[in-house]
Design a protein around this motif. Structure first.
Motif, PDB file in Angstrom:
ATOM      1  N   THR A 161      73.774  -2.551  49.876  1.00  0.00           N
ATOM      2  CA  THR A 161      73.547  -1.268  48.932  1.00  0.00           C
ATOM      3  C   THR A 161      73.007  -2.328  47.357  1.00  0.00           C
ATOM      4  O   THR A 161      73.827  -3.435  47.461  1.00  0.00           O
ATOM      5  N   ASN A 162      72.435  -1.291  46.655  1.00  0.00           N
ATOM      6  CA  ASN A 162      72.793  -2.034  44.985  1.00  0.00           C
ATOM      7  C   ASN A 162      73.488  -0.391  44.871  1.00  0.00           C
ATOM      8  O   ASN A 162      72.946   0.840  44.444  1.00  0.00           O
ATOM      9  N   PHE A 163      74.275  -0.582  43.655  1.00  0.00           N
ATOM     10  CA  PHE A 163      74.377   0.562  42.621  1.00  0.00           C
ATOM     11  C   PHE A 163      74.695   0.129  41.113  1.00  0.00           C
ATOM     12  O   PHE A 163      74.936  -1.060  40.521  1.00  0.00           O
ATOM     13  N   ASP A 164      74.505   1.016  40.257  1.00  0.00           N
ATOM     14  CA  ASP A 164      74.596   0.562  38.771  1.00  0.00           C
ATOM     15  C   ASP A 164      76.079   0.764  38.067  1.00  0.00           C
ATOM     16  O   ASP A 164      77.508   0.900  39.142  1.00  0.00           O
ATOM     17  N   ARG A 223      77.072   4.698  41.300  1.00  0.00           N
ATOM     18  CA  ARG A 223      75.482   5.350  41.831  1.00  0.00           C
ATOM     19  C   ARG A 223      74.651   4.529  42.959  1.00  0.00           C
ATOM     20  O   ARG A 223      74.520   3.627  42.088  1.00  0.00           O
ATOM     21  N   PHE A 224      74.262   4.717  43.873  1.00  0.00           N
ATOM     22  CA  PHE A 224      73.371   3.726  44.421  1.00  0.00           C
ATOM     23  C   PHE A 224      72.467   3.945  44.016  1.00  0.00           C
ATOM     24  O   PHE A 224      71.624   5.175  43.889  1.00  0.00           O
ATOM     25  N   THR A 225      71.386   2.742  43.269  1.00  0.00           N
ATOM     26  CA  THR A 225      70.247   2.763  43.790  1.00  0.00           C
ATOM     27  C   THR A 225      69.650   2.449  44.231  1.00  0.00           C
ATOM     28  O   THR A 225      67.957   1.931  44.475  1.00  0.00           O
ATOM     29  N   LYS A 226      70.238   1.780  45.429  1.00  0.00           N
ATOM     30  CA  LYS A 226      69.642   1.143  46.651  1.00  0.00           C
ATOM     31  C   LYS A 226      70.063   1.064  47.411  1.00  0.00           C
ATOM     32  O   LYS A 226      71.138   0.360  47.870  1.00  0.00           O
ATOM     33  N   VAL A 227      69.223   1.036  49.203  1.00  0.00           N
ATOM     34  CA  VAL A 227      70.640   1.255  50.557  1.00  0.00           C
ATOM     35  C   VAL A 227      69.617   0.892  51.314  1.00  0.00           C
ATOM     36  O   VAL A 227      68.306   1.580  51.470  1.00  0.00           O
ATOM     37  N   ASN A 228      69.999   0.218  52.698  1.00  0.00           N
ATOM     38  CA  ASN A 228      68.925   0.447  53.473  1.00  0.00           C
ATOM     39  C   ASN A 228      68.864   0.750  54.810  1.00  0.00           C
ATOM     40  O   ASN A 228      70.285   1.872  55.009  1.00  0.00           O
ATOM     41  N   GLN A 229      68.481   0.913  55.696  1.00  0.00           N
ATOM     42  CA  GLN A 229      69.313   1.996  56.643  1.00  0.00           C
ATOM     43  C   GLN A 229      70.214   1.723  57.845  1.00  0.00           C
ATOM     44  O   GLN A 229      70.708   2.387  57.731  1.00  0.00           O
ATOM     45  N   ARG A 230      70.548   0.270  57.900  1.00  0.00           N
ATOM     46  CA  ARG A 230      71.817   0.393  58.026  1.00  0.00           C
ATOM     47  C   ARG A 230      73.223   0.884  57.338  1.00  0.00           C
ATOM     48  O   ARG A 230      74.160   1.192  58.503  1.00  0.00           O
ATOM     49  N   PHE A 231      73.109   1.054  56.690  1.00  0.00           N
ATOM     50  CA  PHE A 231      74.200   1.289  55.308  1.00  0.00           C
ATOM     51  C   PHE A 231      74.150   2.823  55.406  1.00  0.00           C
ATOM     52  O   PHE A 231      74.992   3.797  55.996  1.00  0.00           O
ATOM     53  N   CYS A 232      72.590   3.268  56.211  1.00  0.00           N
ATOM     54  CA  CYS A 232      72.963   5.459  56.484  1.00  0.00           C
ATOM     55  C   CYS A 232      73.539   5.516  57.499  1.00  0.00           C
ATOM     56  O   CYS A 232      74.608   6.602  57.838  1.00  0.00           O
ATOM     57  N   GLU A 233      73.379   4.458  58.795  1.00  0.00           N
ATOM     58  CA  GLU A 233      73.949   4.478  59.780  1.00  0.00           C
ATOM     59  C   GLU A 233      75.655   4.937  59.714  1.00  0.00           C
ATOM     60  O   GLU A 233      75.723   5.345  60.776  1.00  0.00           O
ATOM     61  N   ILE A 234      75.705   3.481  58.832  1.00  0.00           N
ATOM     62  CA  ILE A 234      77.669   3.166  59.331  1.00  0.00           C
ATOM     63  C   ILE A 234      77.655   4.329  58.465  1.00  0.00           C
ATOM     64  O   ILE A 234      79.007   5.097  58.491  1.00  0.00           O
ATOM     65  N   THR A 235      77.247   5.416  57.578  1.00  0.00           N
ATOM     66  CA  THR A 235      77.218   6.077  56.060  1.00  0.00           C
ATOM     67  C   THR A 235      77.306   7.879  57.639  1.00  0.00           C
ATOM     68  O   THR A 235      78.600   8.944  56.995  1.00  0.00           O
ATOM     69  N   GLY A 236      76.228   7.805  58.086  1.00  0.00           N
ATOM     70  CA  GLY A 236      75.832   9.307  58.487  1.00  0.00           C
ATOM     71  C   GLY A 236      75.078   9.988  57.590  1.00  0.00           C
ATOM     72  O   GLY A 236      74.226  10.613  58.056  1.00  0.00           O
ATOM     73  N   TYR A 237      74.265   9.487  56.214  1.00  0.00           N
ATOM     74  CA  TYR A 237      73.719   9.874  55.283  1.00  0.00           C
ATOM     75  C   TYR A 237      72.493   9.219  55.120  1.00  0.00           C
ATOM     76  O   TYR A 237      71.825   8.406  55.683  1.00  0.00           O
ATOM     77  N   ALA A 238      71.466   9.866  55.232  1.00  0.00           N
ATOM     78  CA  ALA A 238      70.586   9.926  54.962  1.00  0.00           C
ATOM     79  C   ALA A 238      70.205   9.026  53.871  1.00  0.00           C
ATOM     80  O   ALA A 238      70.275   9.210  52.319  1.00  0.00           O
ATOM     81  N   ALA A 239      68.620   7.915  53.305  1.00  0.00           N
ATOM     82  CA  ALA A 239      68.921   7.255  52.072  1.00  0.00           C
ATOM     83  C   ALA A 239      68.359   8.556  50.728  1.00  0.00           C
ATOM     84  O   ALA A 239      68.913   7.968  50.224  1.00  0.00           O
ATOM     85  N   ASP A 240      67.579   8.884  51.036  1.00  0.00           N
ATOM     86  CA  ASP A 240      67.658  10.097  49.571  1.00  0.00           C
ATOM     87  C   ASP A 240      69.079  10.841  49.489  1.00  0.00           C
ATOM     88  O   ASP A 240      69.083  11.485  48.413  1.00  0.00           O
ATOM     89  N   GLU A 241      69.962  11.500  50.480  1.00  0.00           N
ATOM     90  CA  GLU A 241      71.057  12.084  50.392  1.00  0.00           C
ATOM     91  C   GLU A 241      72.046  10.701  49.180  1.00  0.00           C
ATOM     92  O   GLU A 241      72.633  11.236  48.419  1.00  0.00           O
ATOM     93  N   LEU A 242      71.654   9.614  49.542  1.00  0.00           N
ATOM     94  CA  LEU A 242      72.691   8.273  49.801  1.00  0.00           C
ATOM     95  C   LEU A 242      72.610   8.145  48.015  1.00  0.00           C
ATOM     96  O   LEU A 242      73.602   7.652  46.649  1.00  0.00           O
TER      97      LEU A 242
END
Length: 363
Positions: free
Chosen positions: A162-165, A169-188
């Motif tokens: 992840t990248n966050f400011d 707030r998240f500015t960039k996430v990868n697919q594995r992070f989406c899988e861990i949290t259960g959220y889609a990238a646009d939601e994160l």
């Protein structure tokens, strides 16, 4: 009719301009749009590409198309056609490759302006200056490859990235992070760290972020819980590092997130299993002693201490199990430990000496 002095001045002027263009770093070309031919080119093009003046002259009026990379030729033709509508104050740029004498390719950046017009105002000739930008292109290509490598490393990482400011707030996430949290990238990307951090872990998490932003630490590492989109709780290990510019100003933070849920559950199960095992030992009427791999006492249940008349186990902690056994029983105990280390079960009968321990009323 020009006087001889005027002709001499003109000749000097033309000689000056020709010599000036010959020492110019860029390749100067005058191109006639009506005839579609090169009227003049300075010596720089020969120097840049490694050709002799004679070789350049032999290529004739169409030397630029003759030397151009085939993939760039269609765009070059379209560029030349667009010059017909060029205004006097405008410039037109184009990047292309020319073939070197050695067979390689040099990147050029061409900037064209109107050189002459017909009486009707239509553009008749243009003059252009072409600079060798091969080194810049090579540097750009290296940067592009580096950025592509880091993008792929980020996107394809087996751990969450992840990248966050500064507002968390998240500015960039990868697919594995989406899988861990259960959220889609646009939601994160519409969320911040606290939105799904377990309430019991938020204070510690915020303290670590504050320390990072204040420059007290350059990174932090912690284990905490996420509340996933489906409401389940997931343990993660988070490592966060601050990225700063050359002046030390904060740019963004990068986080590496590992899913340790399975490990934490195993540890909990082990703790429960150990607690159960110890409760069984404690309830045993026999003397139960736990040894390390070298046969040294680690603990003894209460009934065992009572049977051995031990009021305080501390003096016997770390002592060899056979220290209270006379020979030949001590040797049997040593062999029993070796059998246990090999995964075997050992049984023997032996006498024990009662330990001599100091008590409050005597020995």
């Amino acid at each position: 009719m020009l006087e001889s002095s005027s002709l001499a001045e003109l000749a000097k002027s033309e000689h000056f301009l020709r010599r000036l263009t010959d020492v110019t770093l860029g390749a100067i070309e005058v191109f006639d749009l009506d005839q579609q031919r090169t009227l003049y080119v300075n010596r720089s093009i020969a120097t840049q590409l490694g050709y002799s003046d004679e070789e350049i002259a032999d290529m004739g009026a169409g030397l630029v198309p003759a030397l151009m990379h085939p993939d760039d030729l269609p765009q070059f033709v379209a560029h030349r056609q667009s010059l017909c509508s060029l205004a006097d104050h405008e410039t037109a740029d184009f990047e292309y490759r020319l073939r070197e004498h050695s067979g390689g390719w040099r990147w050029m950046q061409n900037r064209d302006v109107v050189f002459a017009r017909h009486a009707t105002g239509a553009v008749s000739q243009i003059i252009g200056n072409a600079l060798d930008i091969s080194e810049r292109k090579t540097a750009q290509e290296k940067i592009r490859h580096s950025e592509e490598f880091h993008r792929l490393a980020f996107d394809l990482s087996p751990v969450g990235m992840t990248n966050f400011d500064g507002e968390r707030r998240f500015t960039k996430v990868n697919q594995r992070f989406c899988e861990i949290t259960g959220y889609a990238a646009d939601e994160l990307l519409r969320m911040n760290i606290c939105d799904f951090t377990h309430p019991d872990d938020r204070a510690t998490n915020q303290f670590n972020i504050d320390q990072l932003h204040a420059g007290v630490v350059d990174h932090y590492d912690m284990e905490k819980r996420y509340i996933r989109k489906d409401g389940s709780v997931c343990w993660v290990r988070v490592t966060v590092r601050m990225v700063r510019d050359a002046t030390g100003q904060r740019l963004y933070s990068i986080g590496v997130v590992q899913d340790i849920n399975e490990r934490r559950h195993r540890e909990q199960a082990l703790r429960e299993s150990e607690a159960f095992s110890w409760s069984v030992l404690e309830s045993s009427p026999d003397c139960a002693t736990v040894l390390d791999r070298e046969g040294r006492r680690q603990t003894m249940n209460r009934n065992g201490q009572h049977l051995m008349e031990i009021d305080d186990f501390a003096p016997w902690l770390g002592q060899p199990w056979w220290s209270l056994k006379p020979e030949p029983f001590a040797a049997l105990a040593v062999e029993a430990v070796e059998q246990a280390k090999r995964g075997e079960t050992a049984r023997f009968q032996a006498f024990h000496r009662r330990p001599r321990v100091r008590r409050s009323g005597g020995t």
